[in-house]
Enzyme design. Structure first.
Site, PDB file in Angstrom:
ATOM      1  N   THR A  78      -7.827 -11.254  -3.401  1.00  0.00           N
ATOM      2  CA  THR A  78      -8.371 -10.432  -4.496  1.00  0.00           C
ATOM      3  C   THR A  78      -9.348 -11.291  -5.306  1.00  0.00           C
ATOM      4  OG1 THR A  78      -6.368  -9.098  -4.597  1.00  0.00           O
ATOM      5  CG2 THR A  78      -7.758  -9.105  -6.564  1.00  0.00           C
ATOM      6  N   CYS A 335      -1.562  -0.871  -1.871  1.00  0.00           N
ATOM      7  CA  CYS A 335      -2.210  -0.863  -3.173  1.00  0.00           C
ATOM      8  C   CYS A 335      -2.303   0.531  -3.754  1.00  0.00           C
ATOM      9  CB  CYS A 335      -3.606  -1.467  -3.073  1.00  0.00           C
ATOM     10  SG  CYS A 335      -3.561  -3.091  -2.351  1.00  0.00           S
TER      11      CYS A 335
HETATM   12  C1  LIG Z   1      -4.045  -7.871   1.048  1.00  0.00           C
HETATM   13  C2  LIG Z   1      -5.525  -7.725   1.082  1.00  0.00           C
HETATM   14  C3  LIG Z   1      -6.330  -8.232   0.044  1.00  0.00           C
HETATM   15  C4  LIG Z   1      -5.740  -8.891  -1.184  1.00  0.00           C
HETATM   16  O1  LIG Z   1      -5.220 -10.133  -0.883  1.00  0.00           O
HETATM   17  P1  LIG Z   1      -4.268 -10.902  -1.926  1.00  0.00           P
HETATM   18  O2  LIG Z   1      -4.207 -12.288  -1.383  1.00  0.00           O
HETATM   19  O3  LIG Z   1      -2.968 -10.189  -1.884  1.00  0.00           O
HETATM   20  O4  LIG Z   1      -4.935 -10.832  -3.255  1.00  0.00           O
HETATM   21  C5  LIG Z   1      -7.686  -8.108   0.147  1.00  0.00           C
HETATM   22  N1  LIG Z   1      -8.246  -7.514   1.213  1.00  0.00           N
HETATM   23  C6  LIG Z   1      -7.517  -7.002   2.223  1.00  0.00           C
HETATM   24  C7  LIG Z   1      -8.204  -6.381   3.379  1.00  0.00           C
HETATM   25  C8  LIG Z   1      -6.136  -7.089   2.183  1.00  0.00           C
HETATM   26  O5  LIG Z   1      -5.428  -6.576   3.174  1.00  0.00           O
END
Ligand SMILES: *Cc1c(COP(=O)(O)O)cnc(C)c1O
Length: 392
Positions: A78, A335
Protein backbone atom coordinates in the site's frame (compact mmCIF):
# COMPACT_ATOMS: atom_id res chain seq x y z
CA UNK A 1 -17.17 -38.37 -0.55
CA UNK A 2 -13.65 -37.50 0.35
CA UNK A 3 -12.59 -37.85 3.98
CA UNK A 4 -12.96 -34.82 6.15
CA UNK A 5 -9.48 -33.25 6.24
CA UNK A 6 -8.35 -31.07 9.06
CA UNK A 7 -10.41 -27.91 9.09
CA UNK A 8 -10.59 -24.98 8.81
CA UNK A 9 -9.26 -24.97 5.28
CA UNK A 10 -7.63 -21.70 4.28
CA UNK A 11 -8.43 -20.65 0.72
CA UNK A 12 -7.82 -16.92 1.02
CA UNK A 13 -4.17 -16.66 -0.01
CA UNK A 14 -4.73 -13.44 -1.97
CA UNK A 15 -5.54 -11.71 1.32
CA UNK A 16 -2.49 -13.02 3.14
CA UNK A 17 -0.35 -16.13 3.62
CA UNK A 18 1.19 -17.82 6.66
CA UNK A 19 4.87 -17.11 7.26
CA UNK A 20 7.08 -19.93 5.99
CA UNK A 21 9.01 -21.74 8.75
CA UNK A 22 12.29 -21.09 6.94
CA UNK A 23 11.42 -17.39 6.90
CA UNK A 24 10.69 -17.37 10.63
CA UNK A 25 14.04 -19.06 11.31
CA UNK A 26 15.88 -16.46 9.28
CA UNK A 27 14.12 -13.63 11.11
CA UNK A 28 14.58 -14.88 14.67
CA UNK A 29 18.11 -13.63 15.49
CA UNK A 30 17.17 -10.13 14.33
CA UNK A 31 14.68 -9.71 17.17
CA UNK A 32 17.24 -10.45 19.85
CA UNK A 33 21.04 -10.76 19.35
CA UNK A 34 21.05 -8.79 16.09
CA UNK A 35 18.77 -6.03 17.29
CA UNK A 36 20.88 -3.10 16.10
CA UNK A 37 19.76 -0.11 14.07
CA UNK A 38 21.25 -0.31 10.56
CA UNK A 39 21.40 3.49 10.45
CA UNK A 40 23.66 3.50 13.51
CA UNK A 41 26.43 1.27 12.21
CA UNK A 42 29.59 2.60 13.81
CA UNK A 43 29.53 -0.52 15.94
CA UNK A 44 28.95 -4.23 15.50
CA UNK A 45 25.25 -4.13 16.51
CA UNK A 46 24.31 -1.68 13.80
CA UNK A 47 26.61 -3.11 11.17
CA UNK A 48 25.26 -6.65 11.67
CA UNK A 49 21.68 -5.42 11.32
CA UNK A 50 22.74 -3.52 8.23
CA UNK A 51 24.30 -6.66 6.79
CA UNK A 52 20.98 -8.47 7.25
CA UNK A 53 19.09 -5.72 5.48
CA UNK A 54 21.60 -5.51 2.63
CA UNK A 55 21.49 -9.27 2.11
CA UNK A 56 17.70 -9.06 1.75
CA UNK A 57 18.05 -6.16 -0.66
CA UNK A 58 20.54 -8.15 -2.75
CA UNK A 59 18.29 -11.20 -2.82
CA UNK A 60 15.28 -9.21 -4.02
CA UNK A 61 17.37 -7.29 -6.55
CA UNK A 62 18.76 -10.57 -7.87
CA UNK A 63 15.30 -12.05 -8.38
CA UNK A 64 13.85 -9.06 -10.28
CA UNK A 65 17.15 -8.26 -12.01
CA UNK A 66 17.92 -4.77 -10.76
CA UNK A 67 20.69 -3.22 -8.67
CA UNK A 68 20.32 -3.33 -4.92
CA UNK A 69 20.34 0.47 -4.64
CA UNK A 70 17.08 0.42 -6.60
CA UNK A 71 15.10 -1.34 -3.84
CA UNK A 72 13.34 0.85 -1.25
CA UNK A 73 11.87 -0.93 1.75
CA UNK A 74 8.42 0.24 2.86
CA UNK A 75 5.67 -0.79 5.28
CA UNK A 76 3.93 -2.81 2.57
CA UNK A 77 2.62 -2.58 -0.95
CA UNK A 78 0.00 0.00 0.00
CA UNK A 79 2.81 2.38 0.88
CA UNK A 80 4.81 1.32 -2.19
CA UNK A 81 1.83 2.10 -4.44
CA UNK A 82 1.34 5.46 -2.73
CA UNK A 83 5.02 6.33 -3.05
CA UNK A 84 5.16 5.32 -6.71
CA UNK A 85 2.09 7.24 -7.84
CA UNK A 86 1.97 10.23 -5.51
CA UNK A 87 5.76 10.48 -5.30
CA UNK A 88 5.96 10.59 -9.09
CA UNK A 89 3.04 13.01 -9.46
CA UNK A 90 4.37 15.45 -6.89
CA UNK A 91 7.85 15.41 -8.37
CA UNK A 92 6.44 15.99 -11.85
CA UNK A 93 4.31 18.88 -10.64
CA UNK A 94 7.18 20.51 -8.81
CA UNK A 95 9.38 20.32 -11.90
CA UNK A 96 6.71 21.10 -14.47
CA UNK A 97 6.92 17.69 -16.12
CA UNK A 98 3.20 17.13 -16.56
CA UNK A 99 0.16 16.17 -14.57
CA UNK A 100 -1.51 13.23 -16.31
CA UNK A 101 -1.59 9.62 -15.08
CA UNK A 102 -2.91 6.53 -16.86
CA UNK A 103 -4.22 3.56 -14.91
CA UNK A 104 -7.02 1.02 -15.19
CA UNK A 105 -10.39 0.56 -13.48
CA UNK A 106 -9.42 -2.81 -11.98
CA UNK A 107 -6.37 -1.66 -10.00
CA UNK A 108 -6.02 -2.27 -6.27
CA UNK A 109 -7.57 0.37 -3.98
CA UNK A 110 -4.07 1.48 -3.04
CA UNK A 111 -3.68 2.79 -6.61
CA UNK A 112 -7.24 3.91 -7.27
CA UNK A 113 -7.59 5.91 -4.08
CA UNK A 114 -4.24 7.63 -4.52
CA UNK A 115 -5.33 8.57 -8.03
CA UNK A 116 -8.62 9.94 -6.74
CA UNK A 117 -6.82 12.01 -4.13
CA UNK A 118 -4.47 13.32 -6.82
CA UNK A 119 -7.48 14.35 -8.92
CA UNK A 120 -8.57 16.41 -5.94
CA UNK A 121 -5.15 18.09 -6.07
CA UNK A 122 -5.56 19.03 -9.73
CA UNK A 123 -4.03 16.04 -11.48
CA UNK A 124 -5.72 14.40 -14.42
CA UNK A 125 -6.21 10.62 -14.36
CA UNK A 126 -7.38 8.35 -17.17
CA UNK A 127 -8.95 5.11 -15.90
CA UNK A 128 -8.82 2.66 -18.79
CA UNK A 129 -11.54 0.05 -19.16
CA UNK A 130 -10.80 -3.68 -19.35
CA UNK A 131 -12.38 -6.40 -21.48
CA UNK A 132 -14.63 -9.19 -20.17
CA UNK A 133 -11.55 -11.09 -18.98
CA UNK A 134 -10.14 -8.16 -17.08
CA UNK A 135 -7.42 -7.36 -19.64
CA UNK A 136 -6.36 -3.83 -20.55
CA UNK A 137 -5.79 -3.46 -24.27
CA UNK A 138 -2.26 -2.02 -24.69
CA UNK A 139 -3.55 -0.11 -27.71
CA UNK A 140 -5.86 1.92 -25.43
CA UNK A 141 -2.84 2.81 -23.29
CA UNK A 142 -0.98 4.03 -26.35
CA UNK A 143 -3.96 6.15 -27.38
CA UNK A 144 -4.37 7.63 -23.90
CA UNK A 145 -0.80 8.97 -23.75
CA UNK A 146 -0.60 12.77 -23.98
CA UNK A 147 2.11 15.41 -23.92
CA UNK A 148 1.67 15.79 -20.17
CA UNK A 149 1.48 12.10 -19.24
CA UNK A 150 4.01 11.24 -16.56
CA UNK A 151 3.07 7.74 -15.43
CA UNK A 152 1.31 4.55 -16.48
CA UNK A 153 0.33 2.29 -13.56
CA UNK A 154 -1.05 -1.13 -14.47
CA UNK A 155 -1.00 -4.12 -12.11
CA UNK A 156 0.87 -7.27 -13.16
CA UNK A 157 -1.80 -9.66 -11.82
CA UNK A 158 -5.20 -8.87 -10.39
CA UNK A 159 -5.89 -9.72 -6.73
CA UNK A 160 -9.55 -10.62 -7.29
CA UNK A 161 -9.76 -12.41 -10.63
CA UNK A 162 -6.09 -13.27 -11.21
CA UNK A 163 -5.82 -11.82 -14.71
CA UNK A 164 -2.21 -11.32 -15.83
CA UNK A 165 -1.47 -8.11 -17.74
CA UNK A 166 0.67 -7.88 -20.90
CA UNK A 167 3.48 -6.21 -18.95
CA UNK A 168 6.13 -6.46 -21.67
CA UNK A 169 3.93 -4.75 -24.26
CA UNK A 170 2.95 -2.00 -21.83
CA UNK A 171 6.60 -1.48 -20.89
CA UNK A 172 7.51 -1.07 -24.53
CA UNK A 173 4.74 1.47 -25.14
CA UNK A 174 5.84 3.41 -22.07
CA UNK A 175 9.47 3.42 -23.20
CA UNK A 176 8.65 4.44 -26.78
CA UNK A 177 6.65 7.37 -25.46
CA UNK A 178 9.05 8.35 -22.68
CA UNK A 179 6.48 7.81 -19.95
CA UNK A 180 7.36 5.99 -16.72
CA UNK A 181 5.76 2.61 -16.05
CA UNK A 182 4.75 1.39 -12.59
CA UNK A 183 3.33 -2.05 -11.87
CA UNK A 184 1.82 -3.50 -8.70
CA UNK A 185 3.30 -7.01 -8.82
CA UNK A 186 2.13 -8.17 -5.39
CA UNK A 187 0.03 -11.06 -6.70
CA UNK A 188 2.28 -11.88 -9.63
CA UNK A 189 5.35 -12.41 -7.45
CA UNK A 190 6.08 -16.11 -7.12
CA UNK A 191 3.93 -17.12 -10.09
CA UNK A 192 5.09 -14.89 -12.92
CA UNK A 193 8.84 -14.35 -13.44
CA UNK A 194 9.48 -10.62 -13.50
CA UNK A 195 12.65 -9.16 -14.92
CA UNK A 196 12.41 -5.37 -14.71
CA UNK A 197 15.00 -4.94 -17.46
CA UNK A 198 13.44 -7.04 -20.20
CA UNK A 199 9.93 -5.80 -19.36
CA UNK A 200 10.75 -2.09 -19.18
CA UNK A 201 9.32 -1.63 -15.68
CA UNK A 202 10.46 1.60 -14.00
CA UNK A 203 8.72 1.15 -10.65
CA UNK A 204 7.34 -2.00 -9.04
CA UNK A 205 5.47 -2.65 -5.78
CA UNK A 206 5.96 -5.86 -3.79
CA UNK A 207 4.60 -7.13 -0.48
CA UNK A 208 6.07 -9.80 1.81
CA UNK A 209 2.91 -11.18 3.40
CA UNK A 210 1.41 -12.34 0.09
CA UNK A 211 4.41 -14.62 -0.49
CA UNK A 212 4.83 -16.36 2.89
CA UNK A 213 6.70 -13.48 4.47
CA UNK A 214 5.71 -11.26 7.42
CA UNK A 215 3.05 -8.55 7.35
CA UNK A 216 3.96 -4.88 7.41
CA UNK A 217 6.87 -4.91 5.01
CA UNK A 218 7.11 -4.32 1.29
CA UNK A 219 9.34 -2.81 -1.33
CA UNK A 220 9.31 -0.39 -4.19
CA UNK A 221 11.73 -0.95 -7.03
CA UNK A 222 12.77 2.42 -8.49
CA UNK A 223 14.86 2.53 -11.67
CA UNK A 224 17.94 4.69 -11.29
CA UNK A 225 19.37 4.42 -14.78
CA UNK A 226 18.08 4.50 -18.38
CA UNK A 227 15.97 6.42 -17.46
CA UNK A 228 16.42 7.64 -13.90
CA UNK A 229 13.16 7.88 -11.97
CA UNK A 230 12.75 10.76 -9.56
CA UNK A 231 10.21 10.80 -6.77
CA UNK A 232 9.08 13.18 -4.10
CA UNK A 233 9.32 11.31 -0.77
CA UNK A 234 6.09 10.96 1.23
CA UNK A 235 7.68 10.30 4.62
CA UNK A 236 10.32 12.74 5.83
CA UNK A 237 12.78 12.28 8.63
CA UNK A 238 16.23 10.83 9.05
CA UNK A 239 16.90 10.30 5.36
CA UNK A 240 16.82 6.51 5.41
CA UNK A 241 16.56 4.59 2.12
CA UNK A 242 18.45 7.36 0.31
CA UNK A 243 15.99 9.92 1.56
CA UNK A 244 13.08 8.28 -0.23
CA UNK A 245 11.57 6.71 2.85
CA UNK A 246 12.62 7.86 6.28
CA UNK A 247 12.08 5.76 9.38
CA UNK A 248 14.12 3.10 11.16
CA UNK A 249 14.08 -0.06 9.09
CA UNK A 250 11.97 -3.01 10.22
CA UNK A 251 15.02 -5.26 10.23
CA UNK A 252 13.54 -8.69 11.15
CA UNK A 253 10.72 -8.29 8.63
CA UNK A 254 13.04 -7.09 5.89
CA UNK A 255 15.29 -10.10 6.51
CA UNK A 256 12.22 -12.38 6.32
CA UNK A 257 11.01 -10.64 3.17
CA UNK A 258 14.36 -11.32 1.49
CA UNK A 259 14.12 -15.01 2.36
CA UNK A 260 10.47 -15.20 1.20
CA UNK A 261 11.37 -13.66 -2.17
CA UNK A 262 14.26 -16.07 -2.58
CA UNK A 263 12.01 -19.07 -1.85
CA UNK A 264 9.23 -17.75 -4.10
CA UNK A 265 11.74 -17.54 -6.92
CA UNK A 266 13.41 -20.91 -6.31
CA UNK A 267 10.08 -22.73 -5.91
CA UNK A 268 8.11 -20.88 -8.59
CA UNK A 269 7.83 -23.84 -10.95
CA UNK A 270 6.90 -26.32 -8.24
CA UNK A 271 4.39 -24.04 -6.48
CA UNK A 272 2.78 -22.99 -9.76
CA UNK A 273 2.34 -26.54 -10.96
CA UNK A 274 0.94 -27.64 -7.62
CA UNK A 275 -1.71 -24.91 -7.36
CA UNK A 276 -2.53 -25.15 -11.08
CA UNK A 277 -3.40 -28.84 -10.70
CA UNK A 278 -5.58 -28.09 -7.69
CA UNK A 279 -7.42 -25.10 -9.18
CA UNK A 280 -8.08 -27.12 -12.35
CA UNK A 281 -9.45 -30.03 -10.33
CA UNK A 282 -11.58 -27.74 -8.19
CA UNK A 283 -13.03 -25.89 -11.17
CA UNK A 284 -13.80 -29.13 -13.02
CA UNK A 285 -15.57 -30.64 -10.04
CA UNK A 286 -17.66 -27.51 -9.40
CA UNK A 287 -18.40 -26.93 -13.08
CA UNK A 288 -19.56 -30.51 -13.65
CA UNK A 289 -21.77 -30.66 -10.59
CA UNK A 290 -23.40 -27.24 -10.68
CA UNK A 291 -25.49 -25.31 -13.21
CA UNK A 292 -24.86 -21.66 -13.91
CA UNK A 293 -21.30 -21.29 -12.69
CA UNK A 294 -19.05 -18.74 -14.37
CA UNK A 295 -15.27 -18.52 -14.09
CA UNK A 296 -14.42 -14.83 -13.77
CA UNK A 297 -11.17 -13.54 -15.22
CA UNK A 298 -9.14 -14.85 -18.12
CA UNK A 299 -9.39 -18.56 -18.98
CA UNK A 300 -5.61 -18.90 -19.46
CA UNK A 301 -3.81 -15.66 -18.64
CA UNK A 302 -4.35 -15.96 -14.89
CA UNK A 303 -2.19 -16.65 -11.88
CA UNK A 304 -2.52 -20.38 -11.19
CA UNK A 305 -3.65 -20.08 -7.55
CA UNK A 306 -6.77 -18.05 -8.32
CA UNK A 307 -10.33 -19.21 -8.99
CA UNK A 308 -13.01 -16.54 -8.98
CA UNK A 309 -16.39 -18.12 -9.55
CA UNK A 310 -19.92 -16.73 -9.74
CA UNK A 311 -22.77 -19.03 -8.74
CA UNK A 312 -26.02 -17.99 -10.45
CA UNK A 313 -28.67 -16.83 -8.02
CA UNK A 314 -26.57 -17.24 -4.89
CA UNK A 315 -25.69 -14.31 -2.63
CA UNK A 316 -21.93 -14.58 -2.09
CA UNK A 317 -22.05 -13.38 1.53
CA UNK A 318 -24.59 -16.11 2.31
CA UNK A 319 -22.38 -18.71 0.65
CA UNK A 320 -19.31 -17.57 2.60
CA UNK A 321 -21.34 -17.80 5.82
CA UNK A 322 -22.65 -21.23 4.84
CA UNK A 323 -19.09 -22.49 4.44
CA UNK A 324 -18.22 -21.52 8.01
CA UNK A 325 -16.45 -22.69 10.06
CA UNK A 326 -14.80 -25.20 7.72
CA UNK A 327 -13.67 -23.16 4.75
CA UNK A 328 -12.12 -19.72 4.68
CA UNK A 329 -12.85 -17.97 1.38
CA UNK A 330 -13.60 -14.41 0.41
CA UNK A 331 -16.56 -12.79 -1.28
CA UNK A 332 -14.72 -10.44 -3.58
CA UNK A 333 -11.48 -8.98 -2.31
CA UNK A 334 -10.43 -8.63 1.29
CA UNK A 335 -10.32 -4.88 1.02
CA UNK A 336 -13.93 -4.54 -0.10
CA UNK A 337 -15.23 -7.15 2.30
CA UNK A 338 -17.29 -5.49 4.96
CA UNK A 339 -18.60 -2.95 2.49
CA UNK A 340 -21.90 -3.94 0.91
CA UNK A 341 -21.07 -2.62 -2.53
CA UNK A 342 -20.06 -4.98 -5.31
CA UNK A 343 -16.43 -5.40 -6.30
CA UNK A 344 -15.18 -2.73 -8.70
CA UNK A 345 -13.30 -5.44 -10.60
CA UNK A 346 -16.39 -7.56 -11.26
CA UNK A 347 -18.35 -4.44 -12.21
CA UNK A 348 -15.63 -3.68 -14.74
CA UNK A 349 -15.81 -7.08 -16.44
CA UNK A 350 -19.56 -7.70 -16.44
CA UNK A 351 -22.87 -5.84 -16.69
CA UNK A 352 -24.72 -8.56 -14.84
CA UNK A 353 -25.45 -7.76 -11.23
CA UNK A 354 -25.86 -11.45 -10.49
CA UNK A 355 -22.23 -12.03 -11.49
CA UNK A 356 -21.11 -9.32 -9.05
CA UNK A 357 -23.16 -10.50 -6.10
CA UNK A 358 -22.56 -14.23 -6.47
CA UNK A 359 -18.77 -14.23 -6.85
CA UNK A 360 -16.44 -16.12 -4.55
CA UNK A 361 -12.67 -15.82 -4.66
CA UNK A 362 -10.72 -18.98 -3.94
CA UNK A 363 -7.03 -18.33 -3.35
CA UNK A 364 -4.97 -21.49 -3.08
CA UNK A 365 -1.50 -21.78 -1.63
CA UNK A 366 1.60 -23.90 -1.77
CA UNK A 367 0.47 -25.98 1.20
CA UNK A 368 -3.11 -26.54 0.04
CA UNK A 369 -3.71 -30.28 -0.43
CA UNK A 370 -5.76 -32.29 -2.89
CA UNK A 371 -7.81 -33.62 0.01
CA UNK A 372 -8.66 -30.11 1.14
CA UNK A 373 -9.70 -29.14 -2.36
CA UNK A 374 -11.96 -32.17 -2.78
CA UNK A 375 -13.57 -31.48 0.55
CA UNK A 376 -13.94 -27.75 -0.14
CA UNK A 377 -15.39 -28.33 -3.61
CA UNK A 378 -17.96 -30.76 -2.21
CA UNK A 379 -18.92 -28.34 0.55
CA UNK A 380 -19.32 -25.55 -1.99
CA UNK A 381 -21.48 -27.75 -4.21
CA UNK A 382 -23.72 -28.73 -1.28
CA UNK A 383 -24.03 -25.16 -0.02
CA UNK A 384 -24.82 -23.78 -3.46
CA UNK A 385 -27.48 -26.44 -3.99
CA UNK A 386 -29.03 -25.59 -0.66
CA UNK A 387 -28.95 -21.83 -1.26
CA UNK A 388 -30.27 -22.12 -4.81
CA UNK A 389 -33.23 -24.16 -3.50
CA UNK A 390 -33.96 -21.36 -1.05
CA UNK A 391 -33.90 -18.78 -3.80
CA UNK A 392 -35.92 -20.49 -6.48
C1 LIG B 1 -2.42 -7.04 -0.80
C2 LIG B 1 -2.21 -6.15 -1.97
C3 LIG B 1 -1.74 -4.83 -1.81
C4 LIG B 1 -1.47 -4.23 -0.44
O1 LIG B 1 -0.34 -4.79 0.13
P1 LIG B 1 -0.02 -4.56 1.69
O2 LIG B 1 1.39 -5.02 1.82
O3 LIG B 1 -0.99 -5.40 2.43
O4 LIG B 1 -0.18 -3.11 1.96
C5 LIG B 1 -1.52 -4.07 -2.92
N1 LIG B 1 -1.77 -4.56 -4.15
C6 LIG B 1 -2.24 -5.80 -4.35
C7 LIG B 1 -2.46 -6.29 -5.73
C8 LIG B 1 -2.48 -6.63 -3.27
O5 LIG B 1 -2.95 -7.85 -3.48
Amino acid sequence: MSPNPETPIYLDHHATTPVDEAVVEEMKPYFTEQFGNPASDDHIFGSNAKKGVEKARERIAGVINCRKEEIIFTSGATESDNLAVRGMAEYAEKHDKGSHIITSVTEHEAILEVCESLEGDGFDVTYLPVDEHGCVDPQTIKEAIREDTVLISIMAANNEIGTIAPIREIGEIAKNNQVFFHTDAVQAMGYVPIDVQSTGIDLMSLSAHKIYGPKGVGALYVRRRNPKVKLQPLIHGGGHERGWRSGTLNVPSIVGFGKAVQLADEQMQERSQHVAELTTAMWERINTKLEGVVLNGHPEKRIPNNLNISFAGVENKALVQNLQPDIAVSAGSACTTGKVEASHVLQAISDEEDIWHSAIRFGLGKDTTQEQIEYAANQVIQSVNRLQKLTF
